[in-house]
Design an enzyme around this catalytic site. Structure first.
Site, PDB file in Angstrom:
ATOM      1  N   ASP A  56       0.835  -1.122  -0.067  1.00  0.00           N
ATOM      2  CA  ASP A  56       0.000  -0.134  -0.032  1.00  0.00           C
ATOM      3  C   ASP A  56       0.940   1.251   0.095  1.00  0.00           C
ATOM      4  O   ASP A  56       0.651   2.085  -0.797  1.00  0.00           O
ATOM      5  CB  ASP A  56      -0.797   0.048   1.272  1.00  0.00           C
ATOM      6  N   GLU A  81      -5.137   6.786   2.259  1.00  0.00           N
ATOM      7  CA  GLU A  81      -5.428   6.259   3.564  1.00  0.00           C
ATOM      8  C   GLU A  81      -4.050   6.000   4.288  1.00  0.00           C
ATOM      9  O   GLU A  81      -4.022   6.025   5.418  1.00  0.00           O
ATOM     10  CB  GLU A  81      -6.106   4.961   3.364  1.00  0.00           C
ATOM     11  N   ASP A 155      -6.481   4.648  -3.370  1.00  0.00           N
ATOM     12  CA  ASP A 155      -6.520   3.697  -2.454  1.00  0.00           C
ATOM     13  C   ASP A 155      -5.869   2.457  -3.044  1.00  0.00           C
ATOM     14  O   ASP A 155      -6.079   2.108  -4.073  1.00  0.00           O
ATOM     15  CB  ASP A 155      -8.181   3.057  -2.247  1.00  0.00           C
ATOM     16  N   ILE A 157      -4.598  -0.456  -2.412  1.00  0.00           N
ATOM     17  CA  ILE A 157      -5.226  -2.023  -2.515  1.00  0.00           C
ATOM     18  C   ILE A 157      -6.536  -1.845  -1.828  1.00  0.00           C
ATOM     19  O   ILE A 157      -6.260  -2.127  -0.365  1.00  0.00           O
ATOM     20  CB  ILE A 157      -4.007  -3.015  -2.132  1.00  0.00           C
ATOM     21  N   ASP A 158      -7.403  -1.801  -2.138  1.00  0.00           N
ATOM     22  CA  ASP A 158      -8.711  -1.581  -1.598  1.00  0.00           C
ATOM     23  C   ASP A 158      -9.329  -3.312  -1.406  1.00  0.00           C
ATOM     24  O   ASP A 158      -8.764  -4.050  -2.287  1.00  0.00           O
ATOM     25  CB  ASP A 158      -9.756  -1.153  -2.675  1.00  0.00           C
ATOM     26  N   THR A 160      -8.780  -4.998   1.523  1.00  0.00           N
ATOM     27  CA  THR A 160      -7.225  -5.637   2.098  1.00  0.00           C
ATOM     28  C   THR A 160      -7.283  -7.129   2.529  1.00  0.00           C
ATOM     29  O   THR A 160      -6.788  -7.975   2.471  1.00  0.00           O
ATOM     30  CB  THR A 160      -6.840  -4.574   2.924  1.00  0.00           C
ATOM     31  N   ASP A 304     -12.185   5.523  -1.010  1.00  0.00           N
ATOM     32  CA  ASP A 304     -13.138   4.472  -1.813  1.00  0.00           C
ATOM     33  C   ASP A 304     -13.846   4.666  -2.763  1.00  0.00           C
ATOM     34  O   ASP A 304     -14.051   3.626  -3.790  1.00  0.00           O
ATOM     35  CB  ASP A 304     -13.887   3.512  -0.647  1.00  0.00           C
TER      36      ASP A 304
END
Length: 385
Positions: A56, A81, A155, A157-158, A160, A304
């Protein structure tokens, strides 16, 4: 530099981010080294266990570096994030950043990885690769927008949990597995908070499902869209063309959605589709596997929703707060453009994430007709106004 140039860079970057995510996920030893539990203000309250991965951080910081170099007007306005500070097993706090060359980046990453030079070199090589592209060429016919008014939510890597625990054997299980992992890059206008452009990339995409009615598949592993006041551009004209005669038949939801909402939808003959990842749930709205996505809880964030929101607007849909949905059960229904989610710049990057929460929940929809139909099902007794 134009918006067309920016979109080309974001599309190609999404392919690099997807490649990096796959590299880490496919090496079990490396992947095990890179998982760190989030704590304190950075912990997403919805999950009992939430993880931050070095992948990330690398993806986010690499985009920051790229944007700073190629688009000075956007310097310092890539938000996400993830915090850039990572801890190794001996408690050292290390700020992860892409260095000027592969060797320097590898040396920095080796500190995070407790001297694992082999793993650090593999990651640094992936970050500095220049041969990974999306294979997509962006038209120059994009809305003219001053870049100094734009910013980006990412984001890296949405979904996770699916990235960590999922596998490709779950690809035929709707809403679970690595197919739910997405890279989300959303561009928004800082002057009014509206989404402008979005890229959604599936690093582990299964072959696209056949469309309803036996049509050919709509997409590959990347979807993108740009929405302007007078013209829109998106990755496939088929996405927009399929809006005719769209009925509300399926709605994507979280596995933790309120029981009363699920019961109302089922009673109205609407199938609920539980799925992982906010990005994935919005993605399947875009390509018409479902016609709406409902999240009544404050469990999603600007990173997101910004990217899929822009794509949905470009095909005639949108994303509104769940708390505004009841308004659309009334006759006449209001102008949906006045109720779209808005996005703001991160004033405290890497700190408390609550200011960037979609606190009123979200409803993503593919068409205005589907939005109204959904509202009338969930709020059948609202007074007409």
């Amino acid at each position: 530099m134009s918006l067309s140039c920016l979109m080309q860079v974001l599309l190609d970057y999404s392919a690099k981010a997807a490649s990096l995510a796959r590299t880490i996920r496919e090496d079990e030893t490396l992947f095990a080294l890179l998982v760190e539990e989030k704590t304190g203000d950075s912990k997403n309250v919805r999950f009992t266990q939430d993880f931050k991965t070095l992948s990330d951080v690398l993806i986010q910081q690499a985009l920051c570096s790229l944007i700073d170099k190629q688009f000075p007007a956007l310097r310092g306005r890539v938000y996400g994030e993830e915090q850039a500070v990572f801890s190794n097993t001996v408690g050292e706090q290390i700020t992860v950043a892409v260095q000027s060359n592969e060797e320097a980046t590898a040396a920095l990453l080796a500190q995070v990885l407790n001297g694992n030079n082999t793993a650090a070199a593999a990651l640094a090589h992936e970050v500095h690769r220049s041969d990974v592209t999306s294979g997509v060429s962006v038209s120059s016919a994009l809305p003219a927008l001053p870049l100094e008014n734009l910013a980006i939510w990412i984001d890296p890597i949405d979904s996770t949990a699916e990235y960590i625990k999922g596998d490709d054997k779950q690809a035929n299980h709707a809403g679970r597995g690595l197919q739910c992992v997405t890279v989300l890059l959303g561009v928004f206008d800082t002057t009014d908070g509206r989404p402008v452009a979005g890229v959604v990339h599936q690093p582990f995409a299964a072959p696209p499902p056949a469309c309803r009615g036996g049509d050919s598949p709509l997409r590959g592993p990347v979807l993108w869209g740009v929405c302007g006041d007078t013209n829109n551009l998106l990755s496939s004209s088929d996405l927009q063309a399929r809006l005719s005669d769209v009925a509300l038949e399926r709605v994507s939801v979280s596995s933790s959605e309120k029981e009363e909402i699920l019961q109302c939808l089922t009673a109205a003959g609407v199938q609920t589709v539980p799925a992982a990842g906010a990005g994935y749930k919005a993605l399947i709205v875009i390509d018409d596997q479902v016609q709406a996505y409902v999240c009544s809880k404050p469990s999603t964030y600007m990173w997101d929703t910004c990217a899929p929101h822009a794509i949905l607007i470009s095909i005639g849909g949108g994303v509104i707060p769940y708390t505004s949905l009841e308004l659309f059960s009334r006759d006449p229904a209001p102008d949906a453009s006045l109720h779209q989610l808005k996005y703001v710049e991160a004033t405290h990057p890497g700190g408390d994430i609550s200011p960037y929460c979609n606190a009123g929940g979200v409803v993503a929809y593919r068409s205005f007709a589907c939005l109204v139909a959904l509202a009338k099902i969930l709020f059948p007794n609202s007074d007409s106004q």
